[in-house]
Design an enzyme around this catalytic site. Structure first.
Site, mmCIF file in Angstrom:
data_model
loop_
_atom_site.group_PDB
_atom_site.id
_atom_site.type_symbol
_atom_site.label_atom_id
_atom_site.label_comp_id
_atom_site.label_asym_id
_atom_site.label_seq_id
_atom_site.Cartn_x
_atom_site.Cartn_y
_atom_site.Cartn_z
ATOM 1 N N HIS A 1 16.822 40.106 16.790
ATOM 2 C CA HIS A 1 18.310 39.656 15.941
ATOM 3 C C HIS A 1 19.097 39.067 16.782
ATOM 4 O O HIS A 1 18.967 39.311 18.249
ATOM 5 C CB HIS A 1 18.842 40.964 15.325
ATOM 6 C CG HIS A 1 20.265 40.599 15.055
ATOM 7 N ND1 HIS A 1 20.534 39.870 13.755
ATOM 8 C CD2 HIS A 1 21.276 41.061 15.110
ATOM 9 C CE1 HIS A 1 21.753 39.914 13.419
ATOM 10 N NE2 HIS A 1 22.428 40.780 14.294
ATOM 11 N N CYS B 1 19.902 34.815 10.729
ATOM 12 C CA CYS B 1 20.674 35.239 11.864
ATOM 13 C C CYS B 1 20.665 34.042 12.999
ATOM 14 O O CYS B 1 21.712 33.551 13.252
ATOM 15 C CB CYS B 1 20.500 36.672 12.409
ATOM 16 S SG CYS B 1 18.828 37.016 12.984
#
Length: 330
Positions: free
Chosen positions: A89, A203
């Site tokens: 992430h 993301c």
């Protein structure tokens, strides 16, 4: 694949499909005029952006450090488990030299990854029901332990307060118009110059857009290696099927509607161990043996004629951008 299925909260061969009306690949990600309200049916196990705050207005003369942040998905719960598979992430951090305050900015799913990747099949509703919005989250502070323990926290550039404020205006536009999370990148083969049919919108793409915006404003980035995670499906040329109304509406294609529902049915939440393995067999049969996948992209459905190697998780280098304006130096 089994790991991805565990992350998700969650046919017959295509008929009635149309060859893509577009010849532009990848299919452009659709932007919208406003963000719709979310349906109360959509619920997240972990609250989206629980400590979020407004983006502050910085003084023009401020010097702000910009940090690259990266950690394994669900690091707070599973530590480095997904890091071993390079499922990461991404976020960006800021530090004001005038106030000493730190900030974190990221973009992720409102209702977790599984809800963005697969729909719910709700009783009494013909069409699959999607909880697939994503959004930007901005909050004060940088959790050093979270990003450093199994990931990355590194300075990539410095910007002025003016540049930060201009970036903030762009973030508001980007967040209000790009509202749906897209998990998959879909391309023709693993070859470097292979045709990309669909690009993901998640993301890492938000961070790359943010870096590019800062570069356009004059930021000069350090020469360091930066890698990002992509989950890729491999397919022949996609077949355009239609939208929710044309497939599931009163005048829709009943056979195609049943095929799509049947394809998504194994991706359901709260299964027993026995049910999980039965559904896993169905998934393997449809994707790997019968070469079928139904993709929902831009509120439209596509059929993907899957081909080897079917699915791959890559952790590829994407260089930091080069600016287009006069550089900002400190």
């Amino acid at each position: 694949l089994p790991l991805l299925l565990l992350l998700a909260p969650w046919g017959p061969r295509v008929s009635g499909g149309l060859r893509s009306p577009r010849r532009r690949w990848p299919v452009p990600y659709r932007r919208f005029d406003y963000r719709p309200k979310t349906d109360p049916y959509c619920q997240a196990r972990y609250t989206f952006c629980p400590t979020g705050s407004a983006i502050p207005v910085m003084k023009e003369e401020d010097v702000i450090e910009v940090y690259r942040l990266q950690a394994p998905v669900w690091e707070f719960k599973y530590g480095d488990l997904l890091g071993h598979l390079k499922i990461m992430h991404d976020a960006v951090g800021f530090k004001s030299s005038l106030t000493g305050k730190n900030y974190t900015m990221e973009w992720y799913e409102l209702f977790q990854l599984g809800n963005c990747t697969f729909p719910h099949l709700r009783p009494g509703m013909d069409a699959p029901f999607w909880c697939n919005q994503g959004a930007a989250c901005f909050y004060e502070g940088i959790d050093d332990a979270h990003w450093k323990a199994n990931g990355t926290l590194v300075l990539v550039t410095t910007i002025s307060g003016t540049m930060f404020n201009e970036m903030a205006q762009w973030v508001k536009y980007d967040n209000n118009t790009g509202i749906y999370y897209e998990t998959w990148t879909v391309q023709a083969s693993p070859d470097e110059k292979s045709t990309v049919w669909f690009d993901s919108y998640e993301c890492s793409k938000f961070i790359l857009r943010t870096y590019q915006k800062l570069a356009d404003l004059g930021a000069v980035f350090k020469k360091i290696q930066t890698n990002y995670t992509s989950i890729i499906l491999f397919s022949g040329e996609p077949v355009y099927l239609g939208n929710e109304t044309s497939i599931f509406g009163p005048q829709g294609n009943k056979t195609l509607a049943a095929a799509i529902r049947d394809f998504y049915s194994p991706f359901k939440p709260h299964q027993s161990v026995r049910e999980f393995f039965v559904d896993l067999f169905k998934i393997i049969d449809r994707i790997f043996l019968n070469h079928q996948f139904y993709l929902f992209y831009n509120l439209e459905y596509w059929f993907l004629p899957m081909k080897s190697p079917y699915l791959k998780i890559i952790y590829e280098e994407v260089p930091l951008p080069v600016g287009g304006k006069a550089s900002f130096g400190v």
